[in-house]
Design an enzyme around this catalytic site. Sequence first.
Site, PDB file in Angstrom:
ATOM      1  N   ALA A 105       0.912  -1.056   0.116  1.00  0.00           N
ATOM      2  CA  ALA A 105       0.118  -0.017   0.041  1.00  0.00           C
ATOM      3  C   ALA A 105       0.808   1.284   0.072  1.00  0.00           C
ATOM      4  CB  ALA A 105      -1.115  -0.198   1.304  1.00  0.00           C
ATOM      5  N   ASN A 106       0.330   2.380   0.150  1.00  0.00           N
ATOM      6  CA  ASN A 106       1.195   3.662   0.303  1.00  0.00           C
ATOM      7  C   ASN A 106       0.284   4.720   1.145  1.00  0.00           C
ATOM      8  OD1 ASN A 106      -0.667   5.452  -1.495  1.00  0.00           O
ATOM      9  ND2 ASN A 106      -0.189   4.121  -3.178  1.00  0.00           N
ATOM     10  N   ARG A 107       0.957   5.731   1.366  1.00  0.00           N
ATOM     11  CA  ARG A 107       0.537   6.745   2.529  1.00  0.00           C
ATOM     12  C   ARG A 107      -0.659   7.568   1.959  1.00  0.00           C
ATOM     13  NH1 ARG A 107       4.331   5.996   6.482  1.00  0.00           N
ATOM     14  NH2 ARG A 107       6.356   5.545   5.773  1.00  0.00           N
ATOM     15  N   SER A 108      -1.184   7.363   1.117  1.00  0.00           N
ATOM     16  CA  SER A 108      -2.125   8.237   0.772  1.00  0.00           C
ATOM     17  C   SER A 108      -3.719   8.105   1.404  1.00  0.00           C
ATOM     18  CB  SER A 108      -2.527   8.210  -0.975  1.00  0.00           C
ATOM     19  OG  SER A 108      -3.711   8.748  -1.030  1.00  0.00           O
TER      20      SER A 108
END
Length: 401
Positions: free
Chosen positions: A210-213
């Site tokens: 995943a990513n931090r968005s």
Amino acid sequence: MSASPLAGKRIVLGVTGGIAAYKAIEVSRRLVDAGAHVVPIMTDAAQHFVGATTLSALASEPVQTELWNNPTTPIPHTEVGQGADLIIVAPATAKSIAAYRMGYSHDLLQNTLIATRAPVIVCPAMHTEMWEHPSVVDNIATLRARGVHIVEPETGRLAGGDVGAGRLASPETIVAAAERLLGPSDLAGVKVVVSAGGTREPIDAVRVIANRSSGKQGYAIAAEAAARGAQVTLVSTVGLPTPADVQVVAVETAAEMQSAMETAAGDHDVIVMAAAVADFRPSNAASGKIKKHDGVPEITLEPTPDILAALGGSKRAGQVLVGFAAETADLISNAQGKLERKRLDLIVANDVSAPGVGFAHDTNAVTMLRPDAKPVEIDLATKRDVARAVIDAVVDIRSAR
Ligand code: CTP
């Protein structure tokens, strides 16, 4: 950057006696934050639920409650309504709705409502049985036919533990209705699709890359476009509250997002890719859970499709394509490269390593680049303010064509 359409507006906030009266405090706070001057009125019954002191402290002036011996003005029954740009009644009880329908001006709020030419938003809140009672249904239909704007209650938990329709709409929805009413309708009839959030690419049945968005900037753009009259589709990987008048399409992976965006691109006029799409995904996601006792797995990655570049390649005449650039170095030159390579009309670049900027924050600072115009810098501002600037630029691009 243009201000909120509520800035400088005189908004009367009428609070009547329901358990949801406490939410009026948050409505008031949000209106004041948007720059409005909030004139609060409480009925006697409302004061059984929240104290006038609390609302006075968070509105722009002290609460008015009295028709007689009102310390603020000798003619309260007309003065408050005549000076208003907008009146919001939240929560509106069955009794206050009935009185308004009849023009039964027994208290300061009802006098204000019939002594105004300003638009009125009524936000009902009551138990489901009351909301569905023929008298209430009839009163609401009559008010609607007279041009009163009704912000429908939601379905959810009610006082006493009941569950059903009748719960006051969220403060966010109520403020969005006010923005829609007082703001420009410069995207009326325009179809806008926005992507939001970070994609999640499965490693196995339980793990993802995943990513931090957080999706907050994309949601703010969708809310702003809807407030300005657009028909908005939001392709989202996150579960934030759905903005008013926005259709959400839930997706998880880059592949799902690509398919949803390509479908929408067929008939949408404006495409905004605010999502943080994974650039790489595991090439073979395991169907079950990878077990620890099998040792540390080696995960082979493969590139995902560049959704935005593909949309740029198939852009229809007149379609406006907006991308984002999340950078940690060389902000302008990297963003400029993406603007050209992906054939965008606008790129919104943010330095996600700066304090208060980008992922998960409520604020953002961006530079907007266009192929044929000077860069526009937006210093640290709320994501809604940034959204307003992005939509201003979209409107400008459309009107220049
Ligand atoms: N984007 C996309 N599909 C991808 C990657 C990015 O549609 N597979 C979109 C993003 O939604 C954003 C824009 O392209 O609007 C730029 O994304 P960004 O992550 O900043 O850039 P990348 O193209 O991934 O390039 P780099 O990794 O070199 O920064």
